[in-house]
Each structure stands twice: as C-alpha cells, then as structure tokens.
Design a protein around this motif. Structure first.
Motif, PDB file in Angstrom:
ATOM      1  N   ASN A 269       0.802  -1.224   0.000  1.00  0.00           N
ATOM      2  CA  ASN A 269       0.000   0.000   0.000  1.00  0.00           C
ATOM      3  C   ASN A 269       0.833   1.272   0.000  1.00  0.00           C
ATOM      4  O   ASN A 269       0.320   2.369   0.199  1.00  0.00           O
ATOM      5  CB  ASN A 269      -0.949   0.015   1.202  1.00  0.00           C
ATOM      6  N   SER A 270       2.131   1.120  -0.223  1.00  0.00           N
ATOM      7  CA  SER A 270       3.035   2.267  -0.256  1.00  0.00           C
ATOM      8  C   SER A 270       4.303   1.863  -0.983  1.00  0.00           C
ATOM      9  O   SER A 270       4.673   0.682  -0.998  1.00  0.00           O
ATOM     10  CB  SER A 270       3.359   2.717   1.176  1.00  0.00           C
ATOM     11  N   ARG A 353      -5.338   2.727   2.730  1.00  0.00           N
ATOM     12  CA  ARG A 353      -4.317   3.361   1.901  1.00  0.00           C
ATOM     13  C   ARG A 353      -4.080   2.558   0.638  1.00  0.00           C
ATOM     14  O   ARG A 353      -3.963   1.335   0.676  1.00  0.00           O
ATOM     15  CB  ARG A 353      -3.005   3.485   2.683  1.00  0.00           C
ATOM     16  N   ILE A 355      -1.598   2.846  -3.089  1.00  0.00           N
ATOM     17  CA  ILE A 355      -0.505   3.582  -3.738  1.00  0.00           C
ATOM     18  C   ILE A 355      -1.112   4.563  -4.725  1.00  0.00           C
ATOM     19  O   ILE A 355      -1.904   4.186  -5.581  1.00  0.00           O
ATOM     20  CB  ILE A 355       0.463   2.622  -4.446  1.00  0.00           C
ATOM     21  N   ASN A 387      -3.275   8.401   2.842  1.00  0.00           N
ATOM     22  CA  ASN A 387      -2.066   8.252   2.028  1.00  0.00           C
ATOM     23  C   ASN A 387      -0.797   8.143   2.865  1.00  0.00           C
ATOM     24  O   ASN A 387       0.289   8.023   2.329  1.00  0.00           O
ATOM     25  CB  ASN A 387      -1.943   9.430   1.056  1.00  0.00           C
TER      26      ASN A 387
END
Length: 485
Positions: A269-270, A353, A355, A387
């Motif tokens: 997610n990041s 969250r 990307i 985010n």
C-alpha cells in the motif's frame, strides 16, 4: 534545486520498483504504458491486470513449499481463494489456472461454483470451504453441491444449529470444519469474534454433536483473525491458543487432519512497503510443528484463504484532475473526474491506503494538494490520513492535463461500491478494462464494461425510459480523446 516530482520520489523512496517504472515522463505499471491506456479509453478508468493474480498465487505456493521443506513438515499445503474479495468471472478464471481451491461466504457463491464446474473450470476434487453464517438458502445450496457428488465440499460450522440444519438436507455422510471464535485485538470494541465457536466450547461441541454422529466427519479446524497475518504478539498468542485446541481435538478425533489458518496477507500500500512473507510462513509452519511434536500428534494439512493478497495487486483506477480549487491560503483541492465514495469506497469508509502516483508529467514541478471527488458529500476526499504522507502532485496547469493512478485496488472495491448499480449522487461507474498478455508476452486490452449510462440508473430507480427522450436537440460540444494502437 530538486523541485520536480521525479526528484521528490527519488529522494523519498527506492525507485523504480518491480512494478513501477518510468518511460521518460510517464508511469508504467508492470510494463503497461498507462498514458496510452488513458488515450485509448479515456478516464475515469478501472483496470485489472490478470497476470498479477497468477503471480501472487504462485509466490505464496513457493513460500509454503520452501517452508515445508525447510522444517521437514509432513503435511500438505492447499491454497484457497476467498471469492468475496472479487467474484468476477475474469478473476475466478485466472485464479483457477493455478490448481487452487475455493472458499465461499454466502449462498450465491455456490451458484458460481456450479457454473465453474459446468464450464470445466473447477475440478471435481477441488476443496470448497463454506464459511459464513448460513441461512436457509446457503444451507440448501451447500447440500445440493454435496448431494451432486462434490465430496470435498466442507461446511465450516459457525454456530450450534448449523450441523442439524445441514444433516437434514444432505443425503449422505459429509465432512465439516469448526471455526474458532478468536479473541479480538485489545483496541477492538468487542472481545470475541461474532463468527465461530469459542475456544473453550469447541471440544464439548465435538463430543456432544459430532463424535457419535455417524453421518458427520470432522475434517478441519478453522482459525482466522480480523487483523490478518502479522508479526506481533497478538497474532502469535492467538495461533498458540488455536494449536492447543487442535492437539486436544486430534487426540480424540482421528478424522481431524487439517488446519485452516485463514488469510490476511497484507497487500502493498506504499512505495515504502515492507513485509517478510517468507519469514512469517516459516515461523507459522515451525510453530505448528513444535506444538504437534510436543503433544505427540500428527501435523495437520495446511489450508489458507487468501483473497486480497490474490487479487488486490491486480487492480488500478485512473482519474483526470479536472480543476483546482484554492479554498484558503493553505489548501488546494484537486478535483478528480469521479468519486472516491463510489469507486474506492475503502478510502473513506476505513481510511484504507492505496498507492497513488501521477500517470504523466513526472518532470514537472510539484505542489502539496488534497484530492476531492465529484459528489456533494464532505467525506468524498482522499488526503494524508489515507495516504500516510502529505499528497504531492505535479502542479496543476489548465493547458496540461494531469492523470493520477491508484494501484493495488483489486479487492473489494467493486462489490462494496455496488458495481453496476446505483452510485452516490448518481456518479456513473467508470469503464473497466481487462489487461492480459498473449503467448508472446504482448499486452492485450479488452473493454469489460463501458461507463454506466443514465438509462441504466433510471431503470434501477423505477423510471419509465421507453418514451420520448426529454433532452435538448442541441448537440453539446464533445471532447474527444485520441485512440492509439
């Protein structure tokens, strides 16, 4: 000075990454030229990159195979896909290419199973693990599947009445599992999961309702916790309690030979995401091995139910920044051409969250912004809460279109958002593209569903759309998007 967006990413993250690369000024996702996708199909746009589904399934299979070999584990491993993450035919067809099994959660899942079997997509010996609270229709459908000869259909008992209900409609002997009602994390508002049967009650339940029942065979103990598989004290403590129940049951129930450890593998997610999947699997297998050796019982076969992990990283959504609103001296709102509430409901419902990256203009100067959706709802936004960091994007320019992408959105968003039905403020569902590769490795795109039309929504709402169209004959100026390829 390093004022370009590419400079910001370079100094913040390791970039490029396996799935994210740049082609001069434009982003590629798994080699897909996203700007060409936008130019061909327009925005807003959702897409599913099918090969990623098979890739993740086989990653997990390889991790378990390595852990089983490393630990000298005597049991087998079975990968199940839980359909509630995404029921779409294209997802199921891609997943089933990889010799997997299925977990269901409601009555209509069984209709999907029967369709897949009829079309030759699902093997007759595949395991069908039936989870969830079972109402009459679900019970009937499970019975129909078992009565038709699918012997590897295993209903997971969720409450004390289900066993009798199943016995009444299933004609022959059948296998069952029992779901453990695990204790929740301390931060939860309740102590014990509403699903399953409590730790202390499982052995008495077996002895009172299953042990002397010649029609029922206990095959599986099912363990799942809401937070998923995480390397923390809470997870390891709950797993240890589960294993104590397993070894107690195994000593009095020879037919018990499988442990379902559920799912919950995290999805990236990041760009800074880190998770040691192999370590977690190694340690789970090791803990099961130790517990069974100490109790002198055979180790169980291992089942997992990976939903988000299977399909999550295959999905994406692309939007255009339509307009920028400066509401005060600090906040700039970039307005997208769709709605977060309708297309990415988890962003506002649970602050999930994903990307988020621009599709183009990576060498332009950047600015800090907030992202707003088209609905008139104050919750239709995406900001640093979801985010993790403040949102920076290339500066808004009226004469230079900016497109942004949200990635790894393939699990739950369509079904939670009410795909194909009514949307908040009647914002239409975006068009949906399927992306695959042919035998030469070349990309192939297919329009799965066009953007939702007004007539479809009016029909759902009960309006008669068969009469004359009540729109002006004056033709509005249309904006066209060039098509490539």
């Amino acid at each position: 000075m390093n004022t370009k967006y590419i400079d910001l990413i370079d100094q913040t993250f390791d970039f490029p990454q396996e799935e994210f690369t740049l082609d001069t000024d434009n982003l590629r996702f798994h080699g897909i030229p996203l700007i060409e996708l936008v130019e061909k199909y327009g925005s807003p746009l959702k897409f599913t990159y099918l090969p990623k589904i098979s890739e993740n399934i086989n990653r997990a299979k390889n991790w378990f195979a390595e852990a089983i070999e490393k630990n000298g584990y005597k049991g087998k491993y079975y990968y199940c896909y839980c359909t509630k993450s995404s029921h779409f035919q294209h997802v199921m067809h891609e997943a089933l290419k990889n010799d997997i099994h299925i977990e269901t959660s409601s009555a209509f899942d069984i209709n999907i199973i029967e369709n897949l079997k009829e079309k030759g997509r699902l093997k007759n010996d595949a395991y069908i693990i039936c989870n969830g609270f079972k109402r009459e229709q679900y019970i009937e459908n499970i019975a129909r599947l078992i009565n038709s000869g699918h012997r590897n259909c295993i209903p997971i008992i969720d409450n004390y009445e289900e066993l009798d209900l199943l016995s009444e409609v299933i004609e022959d002997n059948f296998k069952v599992g029992i779901r453990i009602a695990s204790e929740e994390e301390p931060k939860f508002e309740f102590y014990t999961s509403r699903l399953g049967i409590g730790y202390k009650n499982i052995v008495p339940f077996y002895e009172n309702q299953i042990k002397e029942n010649d029609k029922v065979e206990l095959k599986m103990l099912h363990f799942f916790i809401n937070t998923g598989i995480r390397d923390n004290a809470y997870y390891w403590n709950e797993l240890a309690k589960c294993l104590k129940v397993y070894v107690r049951l195994k000593k009095i129930c020879p037919s018990l030979d499988s442990l379902n450890i559920g799912g919950g593998f995290p999805v990236k997610n990041s760009l800074a995401f880190e998770f040691d999947y192999q370590y977690m699997i190694d340690e789970i297998i090791n803990q099961i091995n130790i517990a069974c050796q100490e109790a002198d019982v055979p180790v169980p076969h291992i089942f997992t139910e990976f939903g988000s992990f299977t399909v999550g990283e295959s999905g994406g959504a692309i939007y255009e920044i339509l307009y920028q609103k400066q509401q005060n001296d600090r906040e700039k709102w970039n307005m997208i051409d769709s709605s977060f509430i309708t297309t990415l409901p988890d962003t506002w419902a649970i602050n999930k969250r994903f990307i988020m990256l621009p599709i183009n203009r990576w060498h332009d100067e950047y600015e800090r912004v907030l992202l707003g959706g088209l609905t008139c709802d104050s919750d239709d936004y995406y900001n640093s809460e979801q985010n993790m960091n403040a949102i920076y994007l290339p500066k808004f320019r009226r004469n230079k279109p900016l497109y942004i992408g949200f990635f790894n959105t393939g699990a739950y968003q369509e079904t939670i958002g009410g795909y194909g039905g009514l949307q908040h403020c009647l914002i239409p569902q975006p068009k949906h593209i399927l992306i695959d590769r042919d035998e030469h490795g070349d990309l192939v795109t297919t329009l799965f569903k066009p953007q939702q039309k007004a007539e479809q929504m009016l029909d759902i709402l009960g309006y008669d759309t068969s009469g004359p169209k009540s729109i002006s004959k004056k033709k509005l100026k249309e904006r066209t998007i060039p098509v490539q390829g």
